[in-house]
Design a protein around this motif. Sequence first.
Motif, PDB file in Angstrom:
ATOM      1  N   PHE A   4       0.866  -1.176   0.000  1.00  0.00           N
ATOM      2  CA  PHE A   4       0.000   0.000   0.000  1.00  0.00           C
ATOM      3  C   PHE A   4       0.900   1.223   0.000  1.00  0.00           C
ATOM      4  O   PHE A   4       2.000   1.194   0.553  1.00  0.00           O
ATOM      5  CB  PHE A   4      -0.847   0.046   1.273  1.00  0.00           C
ATOM      6  N   ASP A   5       0.434   2.321  -0.576  1.00  0.00           N
ATOM      7  CA  ASP A   5       1.167   3.575  -0.459  1.00  0.00           C
ATOM      8  C   ASP A   5       1.049   4.070   0.973  1.00  0.00           C
ATOM      9  O   ASP A   5       0.102   3.736   1.695  1.00  0.00           O
ATOM     10  CB  ASP A   5       0.613   4.622  -1.427  1.00  0.00           C
TER      11      ASP A   5
ATOM     12  N   LEU B 241      -4.784  -1.082  -2.577  1.00  0.00           N
ATOM     13  CA  LEU B 241      -3.737  -2.051  -2.901  1.00  0.00           C
ATOM     14  C   LEU B 241      -2.944  -1.598  -4.113  1.00  0.00           C
ATOM     15  O   LEU B 241      -3.518  -1.149  -5.111  1.00  0.00           O
ATOM     16  CB  LEU B 241      -4.361  -3.414  -3.216  1.00  0.00           C
ATOM     17  N   ARG B 242      -1.630  -1.718  -4.050  1.00  0.00           N
ATOM     18  CA  ARG B 242      -0.801  -1.419  -5.215  1.00  0.00           C
ATOM     19  C   ARG B 242      -0.854  -2.610  -6.171  1.00  0.00           C
ATOM     20  O   ARG B 242      -1.014  -3.759  -5.737  1.00  0.00           O
ATOM     21  CB  ARG B 242       0.620  -1.111  -4.760  1.00  0.00           C
TER      22      ARG B 242
ATOM     23  N   GLU C  78       0.777 -12.011  -5.135  1.00  0.00           N
ATOM     24  CA  GLU C  78       0.675 -12.667  -3.828  1.00  0.00           C
ATOM     25  C   GLU C  78      -0.781 -13.000  -3.492  1.00  0.00           C
ATOM     26  O   GLU C  78      -1.093 -14.090  -3.015  1.00  0.00           O
ATOM     27  CB  GLU C  78       1.261 -11.766  -2.740  1.00  0.00           C
ATOM     28  N   LEU C  79      -1.675 -12.048  -3.757  1.00  0.00           N
ATOM     29  CA  LEU C  79      -3.079 -12.268  -3.437  1.00  0.00           C
ATOM     30  C   LEU C  79      -3.711 -13.335  -4.326  1.00  0.00           C
ATOM     31  O   LEU C  79      -4.572 -14.091  -3.877  1.00  0.00           O
ATOM     32  CB  LEU C  79      -3.849 -10.954  -3.513  1.00  0.00           C
TER      33      LEU C  79
ATOM     34  N   ARG D 203      -7.058  -1.303   5.299  1.00  0.00           N
ATOM     35  CA  ARG D 203      -6.165  -2.149   4.502  1.00  0.00           C
ATOM     36  C   ARG D 203      -6.608  -3.611   4.550  1.00  0.00           C
ATOM     37  O   ARG D 203      -6.613  -4.291   3.525  1.00  0.00           O
ATOM     38  CB  ARG D 203      -4.725  -1.993   4.985  1.00  0.00           C
ATOM     39  N   ALA D 204      -6.977  -4.095   5.723  1.00  0.00           N
ATOM     40  CA  ALA D 204      -7.469  -5.470   5.839  1.00  0.00           C
ATOM     41  C   ALA D 204      -8.727  -5.647   4.997  1.00  0.00           C
ATOM     42  O   ALA D 204      -8.892  -6.671   4.305  1.00  0.00           O
ATOM     43  CB  ALA D 204      -7.737  -5.813   7.301  1.00  0.00           C
TER      44      ALA D 204
END
Length: 114
Positions: free
Chosen positions: A11-12, A18-19, A25-26, A63-64
């Motif tokens: 994340f920035d 999300l970047r 990964e996700l 973020r979560a």
Amino acid sequence: PKTFTLNNVYFDTGKSLLRPESSKELDKLVEYMKAKKRLVIEIGGHTDNVGKVDANLKLSTDRANSVRTYLTNHGIEGIRVTAKGYGDGSPVASNDTDAGKQKNRRTEVRVIKE
């Protein structure tokens, strides 16, 4: 419960979007969850100690939730994924160094049910 860190989720600074480089990964997590149909997880967001406690808690929660949304948008049932922000309350390293702060800014997966 088993807990592991998603090492390549980014994340920035101060943001919950999300970047693009996080998708690799996700996508692995999505495929794993599709293979393990009974798996139920919690996405935990964590921050370093820079900033106000309330702001860090909100940021970690946002973020979560961004990770949870990614998973549900890619075919994972929402009832299988919860999101929780922990703010700066669970450090895994010292916040006295940049390297420690980086380790504390993380997204974790906690297996609730297999």
